[in-house]
Design a protein around this motif. Structure first.
Motif, short mmCIF file in Angstrom:
data_model
loop_
_atom_site.label_atom_id
_atom_site.label_comp_id
_atom_site.label_asym_id
_atom_site.label_seq_id
_atom_site.Cartn_x
_atom_site.Cartn_y
_atom_site.Cartn_z
N VAL A 4 3.83 -5.65 -5.71
CA VAL A 4 3.13 -4.47 -6.22
C VAL A 4 3.08 -4.53 -7.74
O VAL A 4 4.11 -4.65 -8.40
N GLU A 5 1.90 -4.46 -8.28
CA GLU A 5 1.73 -4.36 -9.73
C GLU A 5 1.48 -2.90 -10.07
O GLU A 5 0.51 -2.30 -9.60
N VAL A 6 2.36 -2.32 -10.86
CA VAL A 6 2.20 -0.92 -11.23
C VAL A 6 0.95 -0.78 -12.09
O VAL A 6 0.83 -1.44 -13.13
N PRO A 7 -0.03 0.03 -11.68
CA PRO A 7 -1.26 0.18 -12.45
C PRO A 7 -0.98 0.72 -13.85
O PRO A 7 0.00 1.44 -14.07
N GLU A 8 -1.84 0.37 -14.77
CA GLU A 8 -1.64 0.76 -16.17
C GLU A 8 -1.53 2.26 -16.33
O GLU A 8 -0.74 2.77 -17.14
N GLY A 27 8.99 -4.69 -12.16
CA GLY A 27 9.04 -6.10 -12.54
C GLY A 27 10.44 -6.54 -12.96
O GLY A 27 11.42 -6.27 -12.28
N GLU A 28 10.53 -7.20 -14.11
CA GLU A 28 11.81 -7.72 -14.58
C GLU A 28 12.85 -6.63 -14.79
O GLU A 28 14.06 -6.88 -14.71
N GLN A 29 12.39 -5.40 -15.10
CA GLN A 29 13.33 -4.31 -15.34
C GLN A 29 14.15 -3.97 -14.09
O GLN A 29 15.22 -3.38 -14.19
N MET A 30 13.63 -4.33 -12.91
CA MET A 30 14.37 -4.02 -11.69
C MET A 30 15.71 -4.74 -11.62
O MET A 30 16.64 -4.29 -10.96
N SER A 31 15.83 -5.86 -12.33
CA SER A 31 17.10 -6.60 -12.36
C SER A 31 18.13 -5.88 -13.21
O SER A 31 19.32 -6.24 -13.20
N ARG A 32 17.73 -4.83 -13.95
CA ARG A 32 18.67 -4.07 -14.78
C ARG A 32 19.40 -2.99 -13.98
O ARG A 32 20.32 -2.35 -14.50
N GLU A 42 3.17 9.43 -5.90
CA GLU A 42 3.60 10.78 -5.50
C GLU A 42 4.92 11.18 -6.15
O GLU A 42 5.08 12.31 -6.62
N PHE A 43 5.90 10.25 -6.15
CA PHE A 43 7.26 10.60 -6.57
C PHE A 43 7.72 9.88 -7.84
O PHE A 43 8.84 10.10 -8.28
N PHE A 44 6.85 9.04 -8.42
CA PHE A 44 7.20 8.26 -9.61
C PHE A 44 8.42 7.38 -9.37
O PHE A 44 9.25 7.18 -10.26
N VAL A 45 8.57 6.87 -8.15
CA VAL A 45 9.64 5.93 -7.84
C VAL A 45 9.17 4.52 -8.19
O VAL A 45 7.98 4.25 -8.28
N SER A 46 10.13 3.62 -8.38
CA SER A 46 9.80 2.23 -8.69
C SER A 46 9.53 1.46 -7.41
O SER A 46 10.37 1.48 -6.49
N PRO A 47 8.40 0.79 -7.28
CA PRO A 47 8.12 0.01 -6.06
C PRO A 47 9.20 -1.04 -5.83
O PRO A 47 9.63 -1.73 -6.76
N VAL A 48 9.63 -1.17 -4.58
CA VAL A 48 10.66 -2.15 -4.23
C VAL A 48 10.05 -3.48 -3.82
O VAL A 48 10.76 -4.48 -3.70
N ASN A 49 8.75 -3.51 -3.59
CA ASN A 49 8.04 -4.72 -3.18
C ASN A 49 7.57 -5.46 -4.44
O ASN A 49 6.83 -4.92 -5.25
N ARG A 50 8.02 -6.72 -4.59
CA ARG A 50 7.71 -7.50 -5.80
C ARG A 50 6.22 -7.77 -5.97
O ARG A 50 5.77 -8.09 -7.08
N GLU A 66 0.82 -1.21 0.00
CA GLU A 66 0.00 0.00 0.00
C GLU A 66 0.86 1.26 0.00
O GLU A 66 0.62 2.20 -0.76
N THR A 67 1.87 1.29 0.88
CA THR A 67 2.73 2.48 0.96
C THR A 67 3.59 2.61 -0.28
O THR A 67 3.80 3.73 -0.78
N GLN A 68 4.07 1.50 -0.79
CA GLN A 68 4.89 1.55 -2.01
C GLN A 68 4.11 2.14 -3.18
O GLN A 68 4.66 2.90 -3.99
N LEU A 69 2.84 1.83 -3.26
CA LEU A 69 2.02 2.41 -4.33
C LEU A 69 1.78 3.90 -4.09
O LEU A 69 1.78 4.70 -5.03
N MET A 70 1.59 4.29 -2.82
CA MET A 70 1.48 5.71 -2.49
C MET A 70 2.71 6.48 -2.96
O MET A 70 2.61 7.54 -3.57
N LEU A 71 3.89 5.94 -2.66
CA LEU A 71 5.14 6.59 -3.01
C LEU A 71 5.33 6.65 -4.52
O LEU A 71 5.82 7.65 -5.06
N ALA A 72 4.94 5.59 -5.21
CA ALA A 72 5.06 5.57 -6.67
C ALA A 72 4.18 6.64 -7.30
O ALA A 72 4.59 7.33 -8.25
#
Length: 326
Positions: A282-286, A296-301, A272-280, A264-270
């Motif tokens: 969390v599905e970033v809404p469309e 998602g997979e991009q976090m491994s980059r 507000e600040f357009f940061v990438s959620p650190v919790n796996r 819940e908080t990770q989505l709030m932060l995303a």
């Protein structure tokens, strides 16, 4: 309305550290009230930045820390961790830790990265004919010569750029000789400690390491910019959360960190600040994916660096940077 598991009220007051400006405004308006509602906790904010929190902790000493936990960039956290100011996590008190991407599980359970701002290559779409695909394009695309922006060595992104250059062209990220030789080839560059957007907005630079969140904000303002994930990987700004040794409100500090790591908080932060959620989980809404494209997979980059080595070699890195760019 966000709902979190009900937790018992704590008798002690938790000092929550955060930064000024938009950070403080969001913490006061949204994040702290949500935490207090979910826990019944009493809290107060301490506004500063990594250097001030570091100075305050050292002045107080390890036995009587003024904070129970702190949020700061890993370059500061790793130094204090080595000096004994933090305790290793009791993971039974941070249930969301297991859900983090590996890049956010710091030091084998010593801390957690609660916010990640990935840095790719941002550029002006109206001033660049051949968009970048690789970090090496900074050296090979003649359109960029004399129009490159870099974060300076005071900023952790500047230090990461040095290690990246050693990795790209030398024997590895600690190859300072090759790194500074190649960085010198980029000169002249325009440097900034923090705000790259002014230089990009005026067109003084056309390409730079860039926070995807800041690119999103510039796009919303109508500036013709874009940001790519370079072939070799991403840099990042991190916000590491650590528990102080001898913490005065230890259990409440753990609850706060777990609250930060919750979906819940990770989505709030995303949002507000357009940061990438650190919790796996969390599905970033469309509707948010254009502004938060790294998930998602991009976090491994995202590339990881040895910040203990950086702190041990910070003086040399700074002196050589200053000589290279005058």
């Amino acid at each position: 309305m966000l709902r979190f598991p009900a937790l018992a009220a704590a008798a002690q007051e938790l000092v929550i550290t955060t930064y000024g400006g938009v950070w403080e405004a969001f913490w006061r308006k949204s994040l702290v009230p949500a935490f207090e509602t979910s826990t019944g906790a009493k809290t107060k904010l301490d506004i500063g930045f990594g250097r001030t929190f570091t100075s305050t902790l050292r002045a107080a000493g390890k036995d009587q820390p003024p904070y129970s936990m702190v949020m700061m960039n890993e370059v500061f956290a790793s130094l204090l961790r080595k000096e004994g100011y933090f305790e290793k996590f009791d993971l039974s008190l941070v249930p969301h830790y297991k859900d983090l991407y590996p890049i956010a599980q710091t030091g084998d359970g010593w801390a957690a990265v609660g916010m990640i701002s990935p840095l790719g290559l941002g550029y002006r779409t109206d001033l660049v004919q051949t968009p970048p695909k690789s970090w090496k394009d900074l050296w090979t695309n003649p359109e960029f010569q004399g129009r490159i922006g870099l974060y300076n060595i005071v900023n952790s992104a500047g230090k990461a750029m040095v290690m990246l250059t050693g990795k790209l062209f030398g024997s590895g990220p600690h190859d300072l000789d090759k790194a500074y030789e190649k960085l010198g080839e980029l000169a002249p560059v325009l440097q900034t400690d923090f705000n790259m957007s002014t230089l990009m907005s005026t067109g003084e630079i056309v390409v730079a390491p860039y926070d995807f969140g800041e690119i999103a904000r510039l796009k919303h303002q109508g500036l013709p910019v874009d940001c790519i994930v370079p072939e070799e990987g991403l840099l990042m700004w991190d916000q590491t959360f650590s528990i102080c040794a001898n913490a005065p409100a230890r259990e409440l500090a753990y609850k706060y960190i777990d609250f930060i790591l919750s979906p819940e908080t990770q989505l709030m932060l995303a949002r507000e600040f357009f940061v990438s959620p650190v919790n796996r989980t969390v599905e970033v809404p469309e509707d948010l994916r254009a502004d938060v494209p790294v998930y998602g997979e991009q976090m491994s980059r995202i590339l990881a660096w040895d910040w203990d080595w950086v702190n041990a070699n910070a003086t040399e890195m700074t002196e050589r940077w200053n000589r290279t760019f005058q």
